[in-house]
Write a protein that holds these residues in place. Structure first.
Motif, mmCIF file in Angstrom:
data_model
loop_
_atom_site.group_PDB
_atom_site.id
_atom_site.type_symbol
_atom_site.label_atom_id
_atom_site.label_comp_id
_atom_site.label_asym_id
_atom_site.label_seq_id
_atom_site.Cartn_x
_atom_site.Cartn_y
_atom_site.Cartn_z
ATOM 1 N N ASP A 105 0.802 -1.231 0.000
ATOM 2 C CA ASP A 105 0.000 0.000 0.000
ATOM 3 C C ASP A 105 0.830 1.273 0.000
ATOM 4 O OD1 ASP A 105 0.835 -0.553 2.573
ATOM 5 O OD2 ASP A 105 -0.967 0.233 3.525
ATOM 6 N N SER A 106 2.156 1.178 0.015
ATOM 7 C CA SER A 106 2.994 2.382 -0.023
ATOM 8 C C SER A 106 3.852 2.445 -1.284
ATOM 9 C CB SER A 106 3.904 2.424 1.212
ATOM 10 O OG SER A 106 3.144 2.563 2.383
ATOM 11 N N LEU A 107 3.431 1.733 -2.339
ATOM 12 C CA LEU A 107 4.198 1.763 -3.587
ATOM 13 C C LEU A 107 4.326 3.176 -4.123
ATOM 14 C CD1 LEU A 107 2.790 -1.220 -5.698
ATOM 15 C CD2 LEU A 107 4.934 -1.131 -4.418
ATOM 16 N N SER A 108 5.514 3.482 -4.633
ATOM 17 C CA SER A 108 5.726 4.763 -5.305
ATOM 18 C C SER A 108 6.823 4.580 -6.340
ATOM 19 C CB SER A 108 6.104 5.855 -4.290
ATOM 20 O OG SER A 108 7.347 5.570 -3.687
ATOM 21 N N ARG A 109 7.039 5.593 -7.148
ATOM 22 C CA ARG A 109 8.171 5.613 -8.072
ATOM 23 C C ARG A 109 9.192 6.554 -7.480
ATOM 24 N NH1 ARG A 109 4.167 5.524 -11.557
ATOM 25 N NH2 ARG A 109 4.069 3.692 -12.878
ATOM 26 N N GLY A 110 10.365 6.023 -7.196
ATOM 27 C CA GLY A 110 11.383 6.852 -6.564
ATOM 28 C C GLY A 110 12.731 6.174 -6.578
ATOM 29 N N PRO A 111 13.691 6.754 -5.839
ATOM 30 C CA PRO A 111 15.026 6.162 -5.776
ATOM 31 C C PRO A 111 14.996 4.840 -5.014
ATOM 32 C CG PRO A 111 14.869 8.056 -4.301
ATOM 33 C CD PRO A 111 13.588 7.993 -5.070
ATOM 34 N N ARG A 112 15.625 3.830 -5.579
ATOM 35 C CA ARG A 112 15.578 2.487 -4.988
ATOM 36 C C ARG A 112 16.214 2.432 -3.600
ATOM 37 N NH1 ARG A 112 16.608 0.993 -10.773
ATOM 38 N NH2 ARG A 112 14.626 0.112 -11.471
ATOM 39 N N GLU A 113 17.117 3.373 -3.325
ATOM 40 C CA GLU A 113 17.758 3.410 -2.005
ATOM 41 C C GLU A 113 16.738 3.499 -0.873
ATOM 42 O OE1 GLU A 113 20.999 4.917 -4.776
ATOM 43 O OE2 GLU A 113 18.824 4.989 -4.681
ATOM 44 N N TRP A 114 15.582 4.109 -1.147
ATOM 45 C CA TRP A 114 14.543 4.262 -0.122
ATOM 46 C C TRP A 114 14.138 2.905 0.466
ATOM 47 C CZ3 TRP A 114 13.054 8.120 2.714
ATOM 48 C CH2 TRP A 114 11.809 8.101 3.363
ATOM 49 N N ASP A 115 14.148 1.869 -0.366
ATOM 50 C CA ASP A 115 13.758 0.541 0.099
ATOM 51 C C ASP A 115 14.858 -0.169 0.889
ATOM 52 O OD1 ASP A 115 11.132 0.433 -0.683
ATOM 53 O OD2 ASP A 115 11.495 -0.718 -2.500
ATOM 54 N N LEU A 116 16.077 0.308 0.828
ATOM 55 C CA LEU A 116 17.160 -0.317 1.574
ATOM 56 C C LEU A 116 17.239 0.198 3.007
ATOM 57 C CD1 LEU A 116 17.746 -0.981 -1.401
ATOM 58 C CD2 LEU A 116 20.167 -0.819 -0.862
ATOM 59 N N VAL A 117 16.774 1.416 3.223
ATOM 60 C CA VAL A 117 16.885 2.052 4.533
ATOM 61 C C VAL A 117 16.126 1.314 5.636
ATOM 62 C CG1 VAL A 117 16.258 4.143 5.790
ATOM 63 C CG2 VAL A 117 17.524 4.303 3.671
ATOM 64 N N PRO A 118 14.897 0.812 5.408
ATOM 65 C CA PRO A 118 14.240 0.089 6.504
ATOM 66 C C PRO A 118 15.069 -1.090 7.019
ATOM 67 C CG PRO A 118 12.635 0.606 4.815
ATOM 68 C CD PRO A 118 13.992 0.961 4.255
ATOM 69 N N GLN A 119 15.738 -1.801 6.123
ATOM 70 C CA GLN A 119 16.585 -2.921 6.570
ATOM 71 C C GLN A 119 17.756 -2.399 7.391
ATOM 72 O OE1 GLN A 119 16.002 -6.150 6.363
ATOM 73 N NE2 GLN A 119 17.914 -6.701 7.361
ATOM 74 N N PHE A 120 18.343 -1.284 6.989
ATOM 75 C CA PHE A 120 19.446 -0.696 7.752
ATOM 76 C C PHE A 120 18.984 -0.325 9.163
ATOM 77 C CE2 PHE A 120 21.768 3.065 9.221
ATOM 78 C CZ PHE A 120 23.069 2.565 9.209
ATOM 79 N N ILE A 121 17.820 0.324 9.245
ATOM 80 C CA ILE A 121 17.295 0.745 10.544
ATOM 81 C C ILE A 121 16.983 -0.469 11.414
ATOM 82 C CG2 ILE A 121 15.337 1.867 11.699
ATOM 83 C CD1 ILE A 121 15.238 3.790 9.235
ATOM 84 N N HIS A 122 16.290 -1.460 10.845
ATOM 85 C CA HIS A 122 15.911 -2.629 11.625
ATOM 86 C C HIS A 122 17.133 -3.432 12.079
ATOM 87 C CE1 HIS A 122 11.831 -1.723 10.481
ATOM 88 N NE2 HIS A 122 11.423 -2.625 11.344
ATOM 89 N N ALA A 123 18.127 -3.557 11.207
ATOM 90 C CA ALA A 123 19.294 -4.369 11.551
ATOM 91 C C ALA A 123 20.240 -3.640 12.507
ATOM 92 C CB ALA A 123 20.040 -4.770 10.283
ATOM 93 N N THR A 124 20.553 -2.383 12.216
ATOM 94 C CA THR A 124 21.617 -1.717 12.967
ATOM 95 C C THR A 124 21.116 -0.840 14.106
ATOM 96 O OG1 THR A 124 21.711 0.215 11.497
ATOM 97 C CG2 THR A 124 23.098 -1.698 10.925
ATOM 98 N N ARG A 125 19.920 -0.324 13.997
ATOM 99 C CA ARG A 125 19.461 0.590 15.041
ATOM 100 C C ARG A 125 18.411 -0.021 15.949
ATOM 101 N NH1 ARG A 125 20.161 6.506 12.296
ATOM 102 N NH2 ARG A 125 22.291 6.074 11.659
ATOM 103 N N LEU A 126 17.687 -1.014 15.467
ATOM 104 C CA LEU A 126 16.679 -1.664 16.293
ATOM 105 C C LEU A 126 17.132 -3.053 16.759
ATOM 106 C CD1 LEU A 126 13.433 -0.653 14.350
ATOM 107 C CD2 LEU A 126 14.498 0.492 16.289
ATOM 108 N N GLY A 127 18.377 -3.385 16.454
ATOM 109 C CA GLY A 127 18.960 -4.614 16.974
ATOM 110 C C GLY A 127 18.446 -5.909 16.383
ATOM 111 N N ARG A 128 17.935 -5.880 15.170
ATOM 112 C CA ARG A 128 17.425 -7.104 14.552
ATOM 113 C C ARG A 128 18.476 -7.702 13.613
ATOM 114 N NH1 ARG A 128 11.809 -4.229 13.913
ATOM 115 N NH2 ARG A 128 11.142 -4.428 16.065
ATOM 116 N N GLY A 129 19.490 -8.283 14.225
ATOM 117 C CA GLY A 129 20.540 -8.923 13.442
ATOM 118 C C GLY A 129 21.838 -8.150 13.408
ATOM 119 N N GLY A 130 21.803 -6.872 13.752
ATOM 120 C CA GLY A 130 23.012 -6.067 13.815
ATOM 121 C C GLY A 130 23.654 -5.810 12.468
ATOM 122 N N ARG A 131 24.896 -5.345 12.553
ATOM 123 C CA ARG A 131 25.640 -4.980 11.350
ATOM 124 C C ARG A 131 25.834 -6.188 10.435
ATOM 125 N NH1 ARG A 131 27.978 -1.146 8.848
ATOM 126 N NH2 ARG A 131 30.006 -1.387 7.872
#
Length: 194
Positions: A105-131
């Motif tokens: 429901d949040s599809l858009s046309r934009g820079p693909r990097e936007w889709d990589l950031v949630p994984q970065f936040i979840h892994a490195t900042r929310l502690g879900r698997g770390g770096r």
């Protein structure tokens, strides 16, 4: 059971396949405008008096700082196309044919990097698997951190968007209100915001 790093790598392999789907004008998608969405949500907070004036002052200050960085958000090394908008492993299911993205429901046309950031936040900042999970995700996607020069700005805008969205739930529970105060305090003290 797969480890967070295994799941991150598998998700990293899925996402470029999604990004490589043909951009079809018949598929209805939202315009890519995270800063516009943030601005409208802050205005709603103000109009509906959902948060105290002090909270709004913090949000306004951070928004001004991030608006200055917005051009970086649109500089893409990965190109533009259909982006999911909330690309995290919990928005994918396992099927006979492999992992499949859901919650579109949040599809858009934009820079693909936007889709990589949630994984970065979840892994490195929310502690879900770390770096380690983050690096496995990038390996699955087929890129390295050097390919993401706008990661910091994109990450700040995504996290701020998440904070503003949470503020829309102010008053629903003491736990939510406490989390809002914690996040706003963190933003107010952060050196990241310029």
């Amino acid at each position: 059971a797969p480890t967070p790093a295994d799941e991150a790598r598998q998700f990293g392999r899925l996402l470029p396949r999604f990004h490589d789907l043909e951009d079809n004008a018949a598929v209805p998608v939202f315009p890519f405008d995270p800063m516009g969405k943030i601005a409208s949500r802050i205005e709603r907070l103000r109009r509906e008096c959902l948060v105290p004036t002090g909270h709004l002052q913090i949000l306004d200050s951070i928004f001004i700082d991030l608006r200055r960085r917005e051009p970086d958000l649109h500089r893409s090394n990965l190109g533009t196309g259909i982006v999911h908008g909330d690309a995290i492993p919990s928005n994918a299911v396992h099927s006979r044919d492999g992992m499949v993205l859901i919650d579109l429901d949040s599809l858009s046309r934009g820079p693909r990097e936007w889709d990589l950031v949630p994984q970065f936040i979840h892994a490195t900042r929310l502690g879900r698997g770390g770096r380690a999970a983050w690096l496995e995700f990038l390996a699955g996607y087929g890129i390295g951190e050097a390919d993401l020069p706008s990661l910091e700005t994109t990450c700040l805008i995504k996290q701020f968007s998440m904070t503003v969205y949470l503020c829309l739930s102010a008053g629903r529970s003491p736990k939510i209100d406490g989390e809002i105060v914690r996040r706003l305090d963190s933003w107010a003290r952060s050196d990241d915001k310029m």
